[in-house]
Design a protein around this motif. Structure first.
Motif, PDB file in Angstrom:
ATOM      1  N   GLN A 638       0.820  -1.211   0.000  1.00  0.00           N
ATOM      2  CA  GLN A 638       0.000   0.000   0.000  1.00  0.00           C
ATOM      3  C   GLN A 638       0.859   1.268   0.000  1.00  0.00           C
ATOM      4  O   GLN A 638       0.385   2.353  -0.347  1.00  0.00           O
ATOM      5  N   CYS A 639       2.124   1.102   0.377  1.00  0.00           N
ATOM      6  CA  CYS A 639       3.034   2.252   0.410  1.00  0.00           C
ATOM      7  C   CYS A 639       3.664   2.532  -0.955  1.00  0.00           C
ATOM      8  O   CYS A 639       4.399   3.512  -1.116  1.00  0.00           O
ATOM      9  N   VAL A 640       3.399   1.668  -1.927  1.00  0.00           N
ATOM     10  CA  VAL A 640       3.989   1.852  -3.253  1.00  0.00           C
ATOM     11  C   VAL A 640       3.316   3.044  -3.938  1.00  0.00           C
ATOM     12  O   VAL A 640       2.085   3.106  -4.024  1.00  0.00           O
ATOM     13  N   PRO A 641       4.078   3.996  -4.435  1.00  0.00           N
ATOM     14  CA  PRO A 641       3.470   5.178  -5.077  1.00  0.00           C
ATOM     15  C   PRO A 641       2.969   4.856  -6.483  1.00  0.00           C
ATOM     16  O   PRO A 641       3.410   3.913  -7.126  1.00  0.00           O
ATOM     17  N   ASN A 642       2.027   5.675  -6.958  1.00  0.00           N
ATOM     18  CA  ASN A 642       1.505   5.587  -8.326  1.00  0.00           C
ATOM     19  C   ASN A 642       1.096   4.169  -8.725  1.00  0.00           C
ATOM     20  O   ASN A 642       1.629   3.592  -9.662  1.00  0.00           O
ATOM     21  N   PRO A 643       0.158   3.596  -8.060  1.00  0.00           N
ATOM     22  CA  PRO A 643      -0.235   2.215  -8.385  1.00  0.00           C
ATOM     23  C   PRO A 643      -0.781   2.066  -9.791  1.00  0.00           C
ATOM     24  O   PRO A 643      -0.742   0.991 -10.360  1.00  0.00           O
TER      25      PRO A 643
END
Length: 701
Positions: A638-643
């Motif tokens: 969930q912390c990954v940017p720009n999914p």
């Protein structure tokens, strides 16, 4: 004998008591005689003393009546005690040569008074300046140690004093001591059950080794037999243990590299057995004080001089006997921990000092050395691994053709390790540089044999693998080349028929690789895959890691092969998913959160460059049930940017292999190999399940 005869100055009561059948009465008479003779000595009545001795000798000691003879002997013993240095010192014609055989014969008497008489004589003779009793010490030393065990405290004290005086003379005049003739006597008494005898003999042995030096080498096996068990004594025998430790250390110093250079032709001119009775201590170095210094190896002379011809004779190291003793102690399960450590220190020392000769014994030593890896003591295991590492890396262990020493276990098509030739290892540049360079590991022909037998032991003794396996492998990585260890084990496991063990072993190796500080350099080497050697290692590990699907993915994560990791996870849907499988996935998720994978978590920030890393992690997430590991990985993703970038065209994305300058890895072939190995595991599980089902049916019937 008539009591009415005039036997003065002996009183009639004393005469009757000397003839009595009761020992107690004869003893009382002897005390009276001792008192009488002391008075004569104080009054300088020499003629009276001689008369008393004549009466006791002729009328009693030579009598046909047994009780009278006993009375005469105890009376003469009383006279000798009363007289001290006077008998001998007042007669310059004393025949010592004729007296010694009598002393040697009677020194083994069990009679307390006879023993007291003998010790008194020895003390007198030893104190006379003109008499050198050291020349005859080998003839009476054993008897003295026998007397030292007497039940009478006074006799033990007198004997201890006599032995102490002899030891002082030995220290003062080592050049006149027949060390070799007394060595075996000390070996025997160093093993005595009596503490006083054992301690005294051990103290003598310590002085002999330090004074005689290499003269004692032919007796090394006997000395070790006596000394090694003492090293495990508790505090009740602390003194014996301390002296034994000094003996052990001093004896070890006597073994020098020159002992390894003696060829067969040279041995024909050396001492083939124990030194003769004519040999004495080796000649001190020029300029010394007359004593042999044992502070360093070089202070010991290699030669012994014979008194008859002064011929120089080489002292030979009886390595066969020493190794036999060491191997016996290592094999004995009752051997104490400190003794086992000392044995392993000896073996390591011998492999360092005399490697050429020691490698003749390696095949017979290996089984016990491998068995010692199951020891309860970590210190014993560490010393054992040091010996095994020296065997695996010593230039002396290199045979003609790699693996020649392991023809029975050799496997076809082995990935050949980089083994320098002997000339290269013995060059002027030295071995230190070779040891530090992963590209030139100092492995010899025994290395692969050692790896095979180590894995066999792990396979047959699973408890050892569980409790000590990681510890053993980590220590070996410190002692030897970590790359070679993993390369060799992976190659052997690739051909392992016990698939369940192969999977367990691969999991163990993978955990060590990912978590141990000892493997930091190897992890960095695999992390980038910048060299042909690192790519070769990755492929070798990968083929064996395929025995365990989750470890294969973790290896891809370590090497940043994210595209291939994603492809592998896609194959997991075709596998037999078990509880154990999901448990390993759970552990991998926990591992991703550890410092070792910090770089991987940071790469999640750049989704554009690492889409297959994100997809692989989502693949793991989809495999997991909704457990704590699921929640952990889900929160991380969930912390990954720009999914939304995850939906980009995968054809435009990179493969996820970062920093790679070598692109000759055939990932399609690796994936096919993974499927092939996993099919074997599936078939093996079905077979085990079938056998279990048949067993259940038989039990029901």
């Amino acid at each position: 004998m008539s009591a009415e005869r005039d036997l003065s100055p002996l009183a009639p009561g004393v005469v009757r008591a000397l003839n009595d059948k009761l020992y107690e009465k004869r003893k009382v008479a002897a005390l009276e005689i001792e008192k009488l003779v002391r008075e004569f000595v104080a009054q300088a009545k020499t003629s009276q003393i001689k008369h008393v001795i004549q009466i006791l000798s002729q009328e009693f000691a030579l009598s046909l009546h047994p009780h009278s003879r006993k009375g005469g002997l105890i009376g003469l013993a009383a006279c000798s005690i009363a007289l001290g240095k006077d008998i001998v010192t007042e007669n310059n014609q004393f025949d010592l040569v004729s007296f010694i055989p009598l002393l040697r014969e009677r020194i083994y008497s069990n009679n307390q008074y006879a023993r007291q008489f003998i010790i008194s004589w020895i003390l007198v003779l030893e104190s006379v300046p003109d008499i050198n009793l050291l020349d005859y010490l080998p003839e009476i030393l054993d008897g003295l140690f026998q007397i030292l065990g007497d039940n009478n405290k006074e006799i033990r004290k007198m004997c201890e004093m006599a032995l102490g005086e002899f030891l002082k003379e030995i220290k003062k005049n080592p050049s006149s001591v027949k060390f070799a003739e007394m060595a075996n006597i000390l070996v025997i008494h160093c093993q005595a059950a009596d503490d006083l005898i054992q301690l005294t003999a051990m103290c003598w042995m310590r002085e002999f080794i330090q004074l005689a030096g290499r003269v004692m080498l032919p007796y090394s096996s006997g000395i070790l037999t006596a000394v090694l068990p003492c090293l495990s004594y508790d505090d009740r025998k602390k003194n014996i243990k301390q002296v034994a430790n000094v003996c052990n250390q001093s004896l070890m110093k006597l073994v020098i590299p020159e002992d390894d250079e003696m060829d067969e032709a040279r041995q024909l001119t050396t001492l083939s057995a124990e030194p003769t009775s004519e040999e004495f201590v080796s000649k001190p170095e020029a300029g010394s004080s007359g004593f042999l210094d044992v502070a360093s190896d070089s202070s010991f002379s290699d030669n012994v001089l014979t008194a008859s011809s002064c011929e120089r004779i080489q002292v030979t190291l009886n390595l066969d006997g020493i190794v036999q003793v060491l191997d016996c102690h290592l094999h004995d399960t009752s051997t104490g921990m400190m003794t086992r450590i000392a044995v392993l220190k000896w073996l390591y020392h011998l492999y360092i000092k005399t490697p050429r000769k020691m490698f003749r014994h390696t095949d017979s030593l290996l089984p016990n050395l491998l068995r010692t890896l199951s020891d309860e003591s970590d210190e014993v295991i560490l010393k054992d691994l040091e010996v095994l590492a020296e065997i695996a890396s010593s230039p002396a262990g290199q045979t003609e053709g790699y693996g020649a020493s392991d023809s029975s276990d050799a496997q076809p098509n082995l990935v050949e390790l980089q083994v320098p030739d002997r000339a290269g290892q013995l060059s002027s540049s030295g071995m230190k540089g070779l040891e530090c360079s992963p590209s030139t590991p100092t492995m010899n022909s025994y290395f692969h044999k050692f790896m095979i037998n180590l894995l066999k032991r792990f396979s047959s003794e699973r408890k050892l693998l569980e409790t000590r396996g990681p510890f053993i492998i980590r220590q070996l990585c410190l002692l030897l080349n970590a790359e070679n260890i993993f390369h060799s084990m992976a190659d052997i496991l690739l051909r392992e028929e016990d698939l369940k063990f192969a999977s367990t072993m691969v999991h163990t190796l993978n955990t060590i690789l990912l978590t141990s500080s000892e493997l930091f350099q190897l992890r960095n080497q695999l992390k980038e895959l910048k060299t042909p050697e690192s790519c070769n290692l990755f492929c070798c590990l990968y083929r064996s890691w395929c025995h365990n699907p989750v470890t294969t993915v973790s290896l891809c994560f370590l090497t940043q092969n994210y595209k291939h990791a994603y492809d592998l996870i896609q194959k997991f849907g075709d596998l037999d998913i078990t509880v154990d499988f999901l448990t390993e996935v759970d552990k991998l998720v926990q591992l991703i959160e550890c410092p070792i994978f910090t770089y991987l978590r940071l790469q999640m920030l750049d989704v554009k460059k690492n889409p297959y890393l994100i997809k692989a992690l989502y693949g793991l997430l989809m495999l997991l049930p909704q457990s704590s590991a699921f929640q952990l990985l889900s929160h991380r993703l969930q912390c990954v940017p720009n999914p939304e970038l995850l939906q980009m065209d995968s054809t435009k994305a990179t493969t996820g292999l970062r920093g790679t300058s070598v692109s000759n890895i055939n990932y399609t072939e690796l994936l096919q190999h993974f499927e092939k190995v996993q099919n074997k595991h599936l078939e093996a599980r079905h077979q085990r399940a079938g056998r279990a089902e048949q067993l259940d049916r038989r039990m029901v019937l």
